[in-house]
Design an enzyme around this catalytic site. Sequence first.
Site, short mmCIF file in Angstrom:
data_model
loop_
_atom_site.label_atom_id
_atom_site.label_comp_id
_atom_site.label_asym_id
_atom_site.label_seq_id
_atom_site.Cartn_x
_atom_site.Cartn_y
_atom_site.Cartn_z
N ASP A 1 -7.07 -18.74 -21.72
CA ASP A 1 -8.01 -19.74 -22.23
C ASP A 1 -9.44 -19.44 -21.77
O ASP A 1 -10.40 -19.59 -22.53
CB ASP A 1 -7.62 -21.15 -21.76
CG ASP A 1 -6.65 -21.81 -22.72
OD1 ASP A 1 -6.17 -21.12 -23.65
OD2 ASP A 1 -6.36 -23.00 -22.57
N LYS B 1 -0.96 -13.14 -7.07
CA LYS B 1 -1.49 -13.79 -5.87
C LYS B 1 -0.63 -13.27 -4.72
O LYS B 1 0.04 -14.04 -4.00
CB LYS B 1 -1.40 -15.32 -6.05
CG LYS B 1 -2.09 -16.13 -4.99
CD LYS B 1 -3.60 -16.07 -5.05
CE LYS B 1 -4.20 -16.84 -3.90
NZ LYS B 1 -5.63 -16.58 -3.70
N ASP C 1 -1.70 -18.41 -18.69
CA ASP C 1 -2.08 -19.60 -19.45
C ASP C 1 -3.57 -19.90 -19.20
O ASP C 1 -4.37 -20.09 -20.13
CB ASP C 1 -1.20 -20.77 -18.96
CG ASP C 1 -1.36 -22.02 -19.79
OD1 ASP C 1 -2.07 -21.98 -20.80
OD2 ASP C 1 -0.78 -23.05 -19.41
N TYR D 1 6.63 -22.76 -15.13
CA TYR D 1 6.89 -23.70 -16.22
C TYR D 1 8.37 -23.84 -16.55
O TYR D 1 8.77 -24.75 -17.26
CB TYR D 1 6.12 -23.28 -17.49
CG TYR D 1 4.61 -23.27 -17.31
CD1 TYR D 1 4.00 -23.79 -16.18
CD2 TYR D 1 3.79 -22.72 -18.29
CE1 TYR D 1 2.64 -23.76 -16.02
CE2 TYR D 1 2.41 -22.70 -18.15
CZ TYR D 1 1.84 -23.22 -17.00
OH TYR D 1 0.48 -23.19 -16.85
#
Length: 361
Positions: A255, A195, A251, A146
């Site tokens: 959620d 990852k 993120d 981001y």
Amino acid sequence: MNLNLVCIPGDGIGPEIVAQAKKVLDKVASVYGHEINYTDILMGGASIDVHGIPLTDEAIATAKAADAVLMGSIGGDTNTSPWYQLPPEKRPEAGLLKIRKALNLFANLRPAVLYDELSGACPLKEEISKAGFDMMIMRELTGGLYFGERKTTTENGVRKAVDTLSYDENEIRRIAIKGFDIARKRRGKVTSVDKANVLDSSRLWRAVVNEVAKDYPDVTLEHMLVDNCAMQLVKDPAQFDVILTENMFGDILSDEASMVTGSIGMLASASLNDTKFGLYEPSHGSAPDIAGKDLANPIATILSASMMLRYTFDLDKEADAIDAAVQQVLKDNYRTGDIFSEGCEKVGCNQMGDLIVERIC
Ligand code: NAD
């Protein structure tokens, strides 16, 4: 202890829910012998209405001088509020980004807890939800995809977009240290999510987390690939204590974890920097649809205040007292509208605050 707090009531239900958290903090202070000084600042729409911008430099300076910030929520109805006719940098949410940056809040903490009394709201099968869960998602907040370089170009008539995911070892180390510190205050387990089978940034992440782990022999570390973690969150959420991960993975996973609790009005959060300072706020927004009607659930904000006592002030006993009072109020079958079920007594925001205050001991 003297606690110097800045409060941001904000917009919508913000002032109602922050008022309940203050009542609870005042009760804790009187029972445990602390002194709390509150200074309110304006942010979001409330600041736009007075100053024309969502956060002033004076307000930032006041926040910086405090030990911690307790926030309600900011923003209005994005379809109808005149705040959303303004350019993006003058809208309410710009205040939130500005304060996070000014205070260097790089670590975001979001607990996801399934209370026995609210297990009916959990969308998972009963055979999974009956084990309960209590996890903390620790997400890196100021680096990664981001914040990396990005550009969109056209080459030979073909549009192309590039985003860059980069982390340096210092960014990883400081969040890993926070994650291990927090695991020590909980059940002593960190699941670091990456990852690493594909991404270089994840391979560095894993290496640095392994280095930090050497200083925490009392904390168990495991590594998990993000795709597996997304599955495990719905298959066996009880296995997690602290999930430590980078910005984009966090993120998405935070959620997902909040969805499996099924109750948005119960979810606290904290954003921390590399001192003890933190900004504490509920995970939900300003709920303009129910603002000013005494309908909001104040528990997420009250639990955020509990996190503040635990993580900024190391007042674990006092934080435990708040958590226990919340649990007791649920056991006693009081519910705000958002978590209401048959057989319970429906109460408003203010009464829920009073009921929790009565149960602080
Ligand atoms: P929201 O979380 O405010 O509301 C979503 C739904 O959940 C609504 O139906 C609302 O009534 C309900 N809800 C939320 N909190 C509740 C509570 N404590 N008790 C009972 N019900 C509750 O999300 P939204 O509608 O997408 O956003 C509304 C505004 O909030 C927007 O302006 C958005 O930008 C802002 N927002 C602010 C923050 C923040 O301040 N950190 C975070 C998210 C959204």
